[in-house]
Write a protein that holds these residues in place. Sequence first.
Motif, short mmCIF file in Angstrom:
data_model
loop_
_atom_site.label_atom_id
_atom_site.label_comp_id
_atom_site.label_asym_id
_atom_site.label_seq_id
_atom_site.Cartn_x
_atom_site.Cartn_y
_atom_site.Cartn_z
N SER A 17 23.31 10.06 78.18
CA SER A 17 24.73 10.18 78.51
C SER A 17 25.39 11.13 77.52
O SER A 17 24.82 11.48 76.50
N ARG A 18 26.59 11.53 77.88
CA ARG A 18 27.40 12.38 76.99
C ARG A 18 28.77 11.76 76.92
O ARG A 18 29.16 11.01 77.81
N ILE A 19 29.50 12.07 75.85
CA ILE A 19 30.86 11.55 75.74
C ILE A 19 31.83 12.69 75.51
O ILE A 19 31.49 13.72 74.95
N LEU A 20 33.03 12.47 75.98
CA LEU A 20 34.14 13.37 75.76
C LEU A 20 35.25 12.53 75.14
O LEU A 20 35.60 11.48 75.68
N VAL A 21 35.76 12.98 74.00
CA VAL A 21 36.82 12.24 73.31
C VAL A 21 38.12 13.02 73.45
O VAL A 21 38.19 14.19 73.06
N LEU A 22 39.12 12.37 74.02
CA LEU A 22 40.47 12.93 74.11
C LEU A 22 41.34 12.05 73.22
O LEU A 22 41.42 10.84 73.43
N ALA A 23 41.94 12.65 72.22
CA ALA A 23 42.73 11.86 71.27
C ALA A 23 43.87 12.70 70.71
O ALA A 23 43.83 13.93 70.74
N CYS A 24 44.87 12.01 70.19
CA CYS A 24 46.02 12.72 69.62
C CYS A 24 45.84 12.87 68.10
O CYS A 24 44.87 12.39 67.51
N ASP A 25 46.79 13.52 67.49
CA ASP A 25 46.65 13.90 66.09
C ASP A 25 46.56 12.73 65.12
O ASP A 25 46.06 12.88 64.01
N VAL A 52 33.61 0.66 76.80
CA VAL A 52 34.34 1.82 76.29
C VAL A 52 35.69 1.41 75.69
O VAL A 52 36.08 1.93 74.64
N GLY A 53 36.38 0.47 76.32
CA GLY A 53 37.68 0.02 75.80
C GLY A 53 37.56 -0.56 74.40
O GLY A 53 38.42 -0.33 73.55
N LYS A 67 44.16 4.91 56.92
CA LYS A 67 45.59 5.14 56.62
C LYS A 67 46.25 6.19 57.50
O LYS A 67 47.14 6.91 57.05
N SER A 68 45.86 6.27 58.77
CA SER A 68 46.57 7.16 59.68
C SER A 68 48.01 6.68 59.81
O SER A 68 48.26 5.49 60.01
N LYS A 69 48.94 7.60 59.70
CA LYS A 69 50.35 7.24 59.77
C LYS A 69 51.04 7.82 61.00
O LYS A 69 52.23 7.67 61.19
N ASP A 70 50.28 8.52 61.82
CA ASP A 70 50.84 9.15 63.01
C ASP A 70 50.50 8.29 64.24
O ASP A 70 49.70 7.37 64.16
N ASN A 71 51.13 8.62 65.36
CA ASN A 71 50.81 7.88 66.59
C ASN A 71 49.34 8.13 66.95
O ASN A 71 48.79 9.18 66.65
N MET A 72 48.74 7.12 67.55
CA MET A 72 47.32 7.22 67.88
C MET A 72 47.09 6.78 69.32
O MET A 72 47.56 5.72 69.73
N SER A 73 46.39 7.60 70.03
CA SER A 73 45.87 7.22 71.34
C SER A 73 44.53 7.91 71.50
O SER A 73 44.28 8.98 70.93
N ILE A 74 43.66 7.26 72.24
CA ILE A 74 42.31 7.81 72.43
C ILE A 74 41.79 7.43 73.80
O ILE A 74 42.09 6.34 74.31
N MET A 75 41.06 8.34 74.40
CA MET A 75 40.36 8.09 75.65
C MET A 75 38.94 8.61 75.45
O MET A 75 38.74 9.74 74.98
N ILE A 76 37.98 7.78 75.80
CA ILE A 76 36.58 8.18 75.71
C ILE A 76 36.02 8.17 77.13
O ILE A 76 36.13 7.16 77.83
#
Length: 86
Positions: A17-25, A52-53, A67-76
């Motif tokens: 399989s392969r994965i694609l990661v879509l995420a914000c800063d 995956v979830g 210590k990420s301080k920015d908004n976070m969202s991710i889709m795999i």
Amino acid sequence: QEGGSGDGDGTADLERSRILVLACDGIWDVMSNDACVQYIQNLWNKNPTLPVGKVCEKVLDECLVRKSKDNMSIMIVRVRTTNSLR
């Protein structure tokens, strides 16, 4: 790296399989593309049936630990591949 990577850096081979990661800063501020993919790959190597979830949740939790301080969202996106294409 804001908005993810469009050059394929967010993919990794996972057996068949392969994965694609879509995420914000918020993710990319504390993880490089390679580190994120390696973290995901390690999770699935330890538990191949991990949904995956849950993997997304674990990545977000790890970013909080880092210590990420920015908004976070991710889709795999996990794409199963075969050896032959017709």
